[in-house]
Design an enzyme around this catalytic site. Sequence first.
Site, PDB file in Angstrom:
ATOM      1  N   GLU A 231       0.825  -1.272   0.005  1.00 39.14           N
ATOM      2  CA  GLU A 231      -0.052  -0.065  -0.078  1.00 39.14           C
ATOM      3  C   GLU A 231       0.991   1.233  -0.141  1.00 39.14           C
ATOM      4  O   GLU A 231       1.695   1.451   1.042  1.00 39.14           O
ATOM      5  CB  GLU A 231      -0.844   0.059   1.153  1.00 39.14           C
ATOM      6  CG  GLU A 231      -1.945   0.712   1.040  1.00 39.14           C
ATOM      7  CD  GLU A 231      -1.523   2.287   1.466  1.00 39.14           C
ATOM      8  OE1 GLU A 231      -1.561   3.097   0.688  1.00 39.14           O
ATOM      9  OE2 GLU A 231      -1.731   2.708   2.891  1.00 39.14           O
ATOM     10  N   CYS A 265      -2.026   8.801   2.999  1.00 39.16           N
ATOM     11  CA  CYS A 265      -1.879   8.418   1.496  1.00 39.16           C
ATOM     12  C   CYS A 265      -3.152   8.678   0.829  1.00 39.16           C
ATOM     13  O   CYS A 265      -2.924   8.948  -0.657  1.00 39.16           O
ATOM     14  CB  CYS A 265      -1.352   6.945   1.385  1.00 39.16           C
ATOM     15  SG  CYS A 265      -2.624   5.873   2.283  1.00 39.16           S
TER      16      CYS A 265
END
Length: 458
Positions: A231, A265
Amino acid sequence: MNDPLKTINPATGELLNTYPRMSNAEMQTAIEQCHAAYQDWRQRSLEDRAKVIKAIGDELRKHVDDYAELMTREMGKLYRDGQEEVKLCAGICDYTAEQGPKELASEEREIMTGKKGIVTYSPIGIVYGIQPWNFPLYQAIRYSISNLMAGNGVLLKHAEACTGSGLMLRDIYEAAGLPKHLFTVLLISHDQSEKVIEHDLVRGVTLTGSDGAGKIVAEQAGKALKKTVLELGSNDAYLVLDDADLDLAVKKSVEGRLFNNGETCVNAKRFIVTDKNYDAFTERFVEAMSNIKSGDPFSEDTDIGPMARADLRETLHEQVTESVRNGAKIRCGGEVPDGEGAYYPATVLTEVEPGQPAYDDELFGPVASVIRAKDDEDAMRIANDSRYGLGGGIFSANEDRAIELACNHFDTGMVMINGYGIATPNMPFGGVKDSGYGREHGGFGMKEFVNIKAVFVY
């Protein structure tokens, strides 16, 4: 390698704590102890594992305030955001405990010859997680809870900045009844980390971090034929289409850019606005960002706290400076403030174009890029003109059309329509392109590191 790990309060520069690194022998012992605990845990029924996972959620709720305080001191997030992070993690435990036995239950299938086929989801062993500092609890919970439910053992190499948060999680797990050593925090260096990836007892590796770090870890794991889930970063685009509600778009864009001090993110980072709305949106957005108050992250009237480290602020400012050097315009913010603490103001850049960090790269801090598009179609094109593909958003009064764009045209793993959010336990989380691969949450994470085994009965 023998230097201790240090945690530092980014709001004051105060040294919080030091932690001795493990020797190679201590690391080896820790891995072996985790594997021994796994051998017992893997034999526990799904229902028994779920009871422990549920108890972990209950234990987390007892520590909402003290865990939030520790996270604020270690990385500068707003104290109230830290409280919500702990509550979210408790909710992840609840969801996993409820859904895990169903998701991981064996399935019977008819086969062409013979009596029946059985599909089982068997644990594979130790899963090694390398996690960042921006969500000290959530990042560790996200991969560990699903893998513990699946029956695996879990190792955590947390970011140095939040070492205390990792150790606190270990203690909470064990207080809730998780067997000792099944979740192990490794206090190790990057060089030692490579040895963990290579270790025969480690069967899977998951990383949350930058795309650069992802390439390194994927290469190391690939050499050892270990499965990975990555990720990675992103520069998520939020589209303000011709029919957008501008009041809503401005409000949610500010929220989406500044959540967690802009260090997420899936923060909204690039705001792609059609020509019809560009001037009005930009004026309102700049005004709202100009009024953002930075300060003590424990204060109720603070909008954003400090960045997690001074060097991260320096990197962000260099990206802003380079973007301006290549044609971007600063509409507010953009200057490093005087005084102590790793603070950076809410910043808006316009005239953002390809070739600038503000367009091409991830700006991991409270800096927004506003980009003009000719029309809705051009906005979608610009959104996908990125090497990243984690999340994104659409503001539009036509919900059906927005859904069609999200499902069929947006090249990302997640899309928000007329709002902003980071994670929901029952929805998958993950991206495409340089934002990584694999999924967490939504039941998908429980099956990333299992042996999907076929049993044929004749």
